[in-house]
Design an enzyme around this catalytic site. Structure first.
Site, PDB file in Angstrom:
ATOM      1  N   LYS A 117       0.838  -1.200   0.000  1.00  0.00           N
ATOM      2  CA  LYS A 117       0.000   0.000   0.000  1.00  0.00           C
ATOM      3  C   LYS A 117       0.872   1.249   0.000  1.00  0.00           C
ATOM      4  CE  LYS A 117      -3.135  -0.166   3.042  1.00  0.00           C
ATOM      5  NZ  LYS A 117      -3.994  -0.112   4.235  1.00  0.00           N
ATOM      6  N   LYS A 156       3.344  -2.305  11.200  1.00  0.00           N
ATOM      7  CA  LYS A 156       2.027  -2.250  11.850  1.00  0.00           C
ATOM      8  C   LYS A 156       2.200  -2.656  13.298  1.00  0.00           C
ATOM      9  CE  LYS A 156      -2.398  -1.482  11.079  1.00  0.00           C
ATOM     10  NZ  LYS A 156      -3.075  -0.560  10.150  1.00  0.00           N
ATOM     11  N   ASP A 214      -5.580   3.261  13.960  1.00  0.00           N
ATOM     12  CA  ASP A 214      -6.268   2.192  13.230  1.00  0.00           C
ATOM     13  C   ASP A 214      -7.485   1.867  14.109  1.00  0.00           C
ATOM     14  OD1 ASP A 214      -5.861   0.138  10.853  1.00  0.00           O
ATOM     15  OD2 ASP A 214      -6.487  -1.086  12.523  1.00  0.00           O
ATOM     16  N   ASN A 248     -13.788   5.687  11.910  1.00  0.00           N
ATOM     17  CA  ASN A 248     -13.137   6.732  11.132  1.00  0.00           C
ATOM     18  C   ASN A 248     -13.344   6.538   9.627  1.00  0.00           C
ATOM     19  OD1 ASN A 248     -10.314   7.301   9.590  1.00  0.00           O
ATOM     20  ND2 ASN A 248     -10.850   8.956  10.968  1.00  0.00           N
ATOM     21  N   SER A 303      -0.956  10.697   5.793  1.00  0.00           N
ATOM     22  CA  SER A 303       0.008  10.649   6.907  1.00  0.00           C
ATOM     23  C   SER A 303       1.387  11.074   6.417  1.00  0.00           C
ATOM     24  CB  SER A 303       0.100   9.229   7.480  1.00  0.00           C
ATOM     25  OG  SER A 303      -0.927   9.002   8.411  1.00  0.00           O
TER      26      SER A 303
HETATM   27  P1  NDP Z   1     -12.496   2.479  14.027  1.00  0.00           P
HETATM   28  O1  NDP Z   1     -12.070   1.889  15.320  1.00  0.00           O
HETATM   29  O2  NDP Z   1     -12.650   3.950  13.939  1.00  0.00           O
HETATM   30  O3  NDP Z   1     -13.872   1.815  13.566  1.00  0.00           O
HETATM   31  C1  NDP Z   1     -13.983   0.444  13.370  1.00  0.00           C
HETATM   32  C2  NDP Z   1     -15.420   0.111  13.036  1.00  0.00           C
HETATM   33  O4  NDP Z   1     -15.502  -1.240  12.639  1.00  0.00           O
HETATM   34  C3  NDP Z   1     -16.349   0.260  14.222  1.00  0.00           C
HETATM   35  O5  NDP Z   1     -17.630   0.609  13.767  1.00  0.00           O
HETATM   36  C4  NDP Z   1     -16.333  -1.144  14.823  1.00  0.00           C
HETATM   37  O6  NDP Z   1     -17.491  -1.478  15.592  1.00  0.00           O
HETATM   38  C5  NDP Z   1     -16.290  -1.992  13.562  1.00  0.00           C
HETATM   39  N1  NDP Z   1     -15.642  -3.258  13.867  1.00  0.00           N
HETATM   40  C6  NDP Z   1     -14.366  -3.457  14.288  1.00  0.00           C
HETATM   41  N2  NDP Z   1     -14.121  -4.751  14.487  1.00  0.00           N
HETATM   42  C7  NDP Z   1     -15.270  -5.389  14.190  1.00  0.00           C
HETATM   43  C8  NDP Z   1     -15.663  -6.735  14.174  1.00  0.00           C
HETATM   44  N3  NDP Z   1     -14.800  -7.711  14.531  1.00  0.00           N
HETATM   45  N4  NDP Z   1     -16.930  -7.030  13.778  1.00  0.00           N
HETATM   46  C9  NDP Z   1     -17.781  -6.051  13.407  1.00  0.00           C
HETATM   47  N5  NDP Z   1     -17.485  -4.742  13.408  1.00  0.00           N
HETATM   48  C10 NDP Z   1     -16.240  -4.428  13.778  1.00  0.00           C
HETATM   49  O7  NDP Z   1     -11.447   1.939  12.932  1.00  0.00           O
HETATM   50  P2  NDP Z   1     -11.098   2.547  11.502  1.00  0.00           P
HETATM   51  O8  NDP Z   1     -12.323   3.115  10.891  1.00  0.00           O
HETATM   52  O9  NDP Z   1      -9.886   3.384  11.650  1.00  0.00           O
HETATM   53  O10 NDP Z   1     -10.648   1.233  10.714  1.00  0.00           O
HETATM   54  C11 NDP Z   1     -11.577   0.403  10.009  1.00  0.00           C
HETATM   55  C12 NDP Z   1     -10.827  -0.452   9.000  1.00  0.00           C
HETATM   56  O11 NDP Z   1     -10.116   0.402   8.079  1.00  0.00           O
HETATM   57  C13 NDP Z   1      -9.754  -1.380   9.567  1.00  0.00           C
HETATM   58  O12 NDP Z   1      -9.690  -2.542   8.777  1.00  0.00           O
HETATM   59  C14 NDP Z   1      -8.481  -0.580   9.399  1.00  0.00           C
HETATM   60  O13 NDP Z   1      -7.332  -1.403   9.362  1.00  0.00           O
HETATM   61  C15 NDP Z   1      -8.741   0.049   8.038  1.00  0.00           C
HETATM   62  N6  NDP Z   1      -7.944   1.231   7.740  1.00  0.00           N
HETATM   63  C16 NDP Z   1      -7.984   2.324   8.554  1.00  0.00           C
HETATM   64  C17 NDP Z   1      -7.232   3.443   8.246  1.00  0.00           C
HETATM   65  C18 NDP Z   1      -7.333   4.687   9.019  1.00  0.00           C
HETATM   66  O14 NDP Z   1      -6.768   5.700   8.567  1.00  0.00           O
HETATM   67  N7  NDP Z   1      -8.028   4.742  10.141  1.00  0.00           N
HETATM   68  C19 NDP Z   1      -6.311   3.433   7.072  1.00  0.00           C
HETATM   69  C20 NDP Z   1      -6.435   2.273   6.234  1.00  0.00           C
HETATM   70  C21 NDP Z   1      -7.195   1.207   6.583  1.00  0.00           C
HETATM   71  P3  NDP Z   1     -17.370  -1.657  17.184  1.00  0.00           P
HETATM   72  O15 NDP Z   1     -17.141  -0.274  17.720  1.00  0.00           O
HETATM   73  O16 NDP Z   1     -18.651  -2.271  17.595  1.00  0.00           O
HETATM   74  O17 NDP Z   1     -16.172  -2.562  17.410  1.00  0.00           O
END
Ligand code: NDP
Length: 441
Positions: free
Chosen positions: A110, A122, A162, A237, A373
């Site tokens: 990536k 990571k 993350d 996020n 970033s």
């Molecule tokens: P957040 O913690 O902000 O949000 C995660 C969301 O996913 C929440 O709504 C959470 O629900 C849900 N979730 C997490 N685990 C599970 C699960 N096992 N089953 C169902 N729902 C789940 O994380 P991000 O938005 O930052 O990240 C989301 C994804 O994006 C990840 O895969 C991350 O690696 C990827 N990503 C993030 C980046 C970033 O800049 N933030 C960059 C690139 C990729 P709940 O609160 O109920 O757990």
């Protein structure tokens, strides 16, 4: 290639997510290796599947009742051929070495696609911030950083957020780093608050970037986001800002979810309400349906049952399986972009590709976060601050570059329209060339 995969399976036994990520990359780069036997001769594959360094450490902390808890901390510094290790920290009870290694491995490619001169890494912990007070989260973050700081630095390894690591956690981690090192180098962490070294658009970047990627894929065949319905999973996020950009570009995002279930709002998700519940109150997604007339909450269930032309899985790995993909295709999905990392199972990816659905893999579609970033690191180094509009147009240009690199490599390596092959091939060549030039290290 088969023997390298088999050796990696043996050496990394019991790490299914890492195996899955390895398999996807190795499977798609054989046309590259046919053209470049020098990569094989120099042992690039043997080296690229082995992290340069893996750090595992104890994280003890006390809760508000003075009880002692012990979590496990991880940082995998996977590959630095293109620059300092760069990749987020994840705090979630499911975190283990397999998950951190899959994420770190994906991150190498990536980051290469963004062309920003950053290596891949990571980290994270099996700590669960849900339901913890701010003071507990602070003590955990301080303990975590009290060990990790010695491995970080703006020219060495630069973490970000993350899952489970948002603005609050980044603040505590960054604060502790400064306190114990007496080094006030803001470029050693990204995703900081905009008032203290953070960059405009970093918060929005991953979600916005995923939507820009959809826009680019649709544009190839003269289509656009305007007038299309989007199914988004997650409510963190990535999901929040994917929904925001879908709306700004004239589409309607009708869903969001968390680990308890999903909501459907046919008027389009009300972002002020979603942000209030998730970012301010840290509440459950069902609260949305209690407050917004006409919307509904489905406990458990599959958000992918809701019809739409665009799907942006933005929660977690393997959240969209083959059956979900079949349902989405039946309901007329045209484009899927992975906001999360590896949210689609291999079976789901096959279904999309066989049905001619545009499919943007995470290492390309969600690269906007890490790219921004890197822009934050540039601004920190130069002591500059770019405006929101300037930063967003840079993000847009980077996503266009990522799309074009993947699209063109897919063509070049005999898989036109296959963004999985294209992204893996384009990224692998960049990393392999750098490793080749730098000798066997
Ligand atoms: P957040 O913690 O902000 O949000 C995660 C969301 O996913 C929440 O709504 C959470 O629900 C849900 N979730 C997490 N685990 C599970 C699960 N096992 N089953 C169902 N729902 C789940 O994380 P991000 O938005 O930052 O990240 C989301 C994804 O994006 C990840 O895969 C991350 O690696 C990827 N990503 C993030 C980046 C970033 O800049 N933030 C960059 C690139 C990729 P709940 O609160 O109920 O757990």
């Amino acid at each position: 290639m088969h023997s390298i995969y088999e050796a990696a399976l043996r050496r990394n036994a019991g790490e299914p997510e890492f195996h899955q990520a390895l398999h996807e990359v190795l499977e798609s780069i054989s046309p590259v290796l046919r053209e470049h036997p020098e990569y094989v001769e120099a042992g690039i594959l043997d080296r690229i599947v082995e992290p340069e360094r893996q750090i595992i450490f104890r994280v003890p902390w006390t809760d508000d009742q003075n009880r002692v808890h012990v979590n496990r901390g991880f940082r995998v510094q996977f590959n630095s051929a293109l620059g300092p290790y760069k990749g987020g920290l994840r705090f979630h009870p499911s975190v283990n070495l397999s998950i951190i290694k899959f994420l770190g491995f994906e991150q190498i490619f990536k980051n290469a696609l963004t062309a920003q001169g950053i290596g891949g890494g990571k980290g994270g912990s099996d700590f669960d911030p849900h339901g913890r007070s701010d003071a507990e989260v602070m003590r955990f973050c301080q303990s975590f950083m009290s060990e990790l700081y010695r491995h970080l630095g703006e020219h060495t390894d630069v973490p970000a957020g993350d899952i489970g690591v948002g603005a609050r956690e980044v603040g505590f981690l960054f604060g502790q780093y400064r306190k114990i090192t007496n080094r006030h180098e803001s470029g050693m962490f990204t995703g900081k608050g905009v008032g203290w070294g953070g960059a405009e658009v970093r918060t929005e970047a991953t979600g916005y970037g995923a939507v820009f990627f959809v826009d680019e894929m649709l544009a190839v065949s003269g289509r656009a986001i305007e007038g299309r319905r989007a199914i988004v999973s997650g409510s963190g996020n990535v999901a929040t800002y994917a929904i925001e950009k879908i709306h700004q570009l004239g589409g309607t995002a009708v869903t969001a979810s968390d680990s308890s279930g999903y909501i459907v709002d046919e008027d389009g998700i009300d972002l002020d309400l979603l942000k209030q519940i998730k970012e301010v109150e840290r509440g459950r997604i069902s609260v949305y349906a209690e407050r917004k007339p006409g919307s509904r909450f489905v406990a458990g269930g599959r958000v992918w049952d809701v019809p739409g032309q665009i799907a942006i899985p933005s929660a977690t790995q393997n959240e969209l399986n083959e059956q979900d993909a079949i349902t989405l295709v039946k309901n007329g999905v045209e484009a899927v972009a992975e906001g999360a990392n590896m949210p689609s199972t291999p079976g789901a990816v096959r279904v999309f590709q066989d049905a001619g659905v545009l499919f943007g893999p995470g290492k390309a579609a969600n690269a906007g976060g890490v790219a921004t970033s890197a822009l934050e690191m540039s601004q920190n180094a130069a002591r500059q601050r770019w405006s929101f509009d300037d930063s967003e147009s840079r993000l847009r240009a980077i996503m266009s570059g990522v799309h074009n690199a993947a699209y063109e490599a897919a063509d070049r390596y005999g898989a036109p329209g296959d963004y999985v092959v294209g992204a893996n091939a384009a990224a692998f060549v960049k990393v392999a060339d750098a490793m080749l030039a730098q000798g066997v290290i």
